[in-house]
Design a protein around this motif. Structure first.
Motif, short mmCIF file in Angstrom:
data_model
loop_
_atom_site.label_atom_id
_atom_site.label_comp_id
_atom_site.label_asym_id
_atom_site.label_seq_id
_atom_site.Cartn_x
_atom_site.Cartn_y
_atom_site.Cartn_z
N VAL A 126 -67.45 -49.02 -65.45
CA VAL A 126 -67.29 -48.42 -66.77
C VAL A 126 -66.95 -46.95 -66.58
N SER A 127 -66.18 -46.41 -67.49
CA SER A 127 -65.76 -45.01 -67.42
C SER A 127 -66.95 -44.07 -67.57
N ASP A 128 -66.79 -42.86 -67.07
CA ASP A 128 -67.80 -41.83 -67.28
C ASP A 128 -67.56 -41.13 -68.62
N SER A 134 -67.28 -40.98 -72.75
CA SER A 134 -68.01 -41.59 -73.86
C SER A 134 -67.09 -41.99 -75.00
N LYS A 135 -67.30 -43.19 -75.53
CA LYS A 135 -66.54 -43.68 -76.67
C LYS A 135 -66.79 -42.80 -77.89
N ARG A 162 -60.50 -48.14 -67.18
CA ARG A 162 -61.89 -48.59 -67.31
C ARG A 162 -62.36 -48.45 -68.75
N LEU A 219 -64.46 -47.40 -71.96
CA LEU A 219 -65.31 -46.26 -72.25
C LEU A 219 -66.75 -46.71 -72.43
N ARG A 220 -67.68 -45.87 -72.01
CA ARG A 220 -69.09 -46.22 -72.18
C ARG A 220 -69.52 -45.93 -73.62
N ASP A 221 -70.58 -46.64 -74.05
CA ASP A 221 -71.08 -46.46 -75.41
C ASP A 221 -71.87 -45.20 -75.57
#
Length: 80
Positions: free
Chosen positions: A9-11, A13-14, A76, A78-80
């Motif tokens: 997962v990306s670092d 943030s969504k 990747r 985006l993280r939540d």
């Protein structure tokens, strides 16, 4: 895992990407944050060429990022 897609997962943030797009999407700031430089530059150019009316695209894009998520520059999620 499918070949050709980065793992993890990306670092990024969504929520941050979505809010940046809603507030400064006319300039492509959220897309630059995500690492999607190409789309960020296109959003900036469209806004300049249309005397600001292209900023609607950035606003809608920000809402879509918050609702659906997206991917960073490496593909990747985006993280939540």
């Amino acid at each position: 895992m499918q070949p050709g897609y980065p793992q993890g997962v990306s670092d990024k943030s969504k929520v941050v990407a979505g809010v940046l797009q809603i507030l400064l999407g006319a300039f492509g700031v959220g897309r630059f944050y995500m690492g999607d430089t190409k789309t960020g530059v296109i959003q900036l150019i469209v806004t300049l060429v249309t005397c600001g009316f292209g900023g609607i695209w950035g606003f809608v894009d920000g809402i879509l990022i918050l609702v659906k998520g997206g991917v960073d520059g490496q593909g990747r999620p985006l993280r939540d």
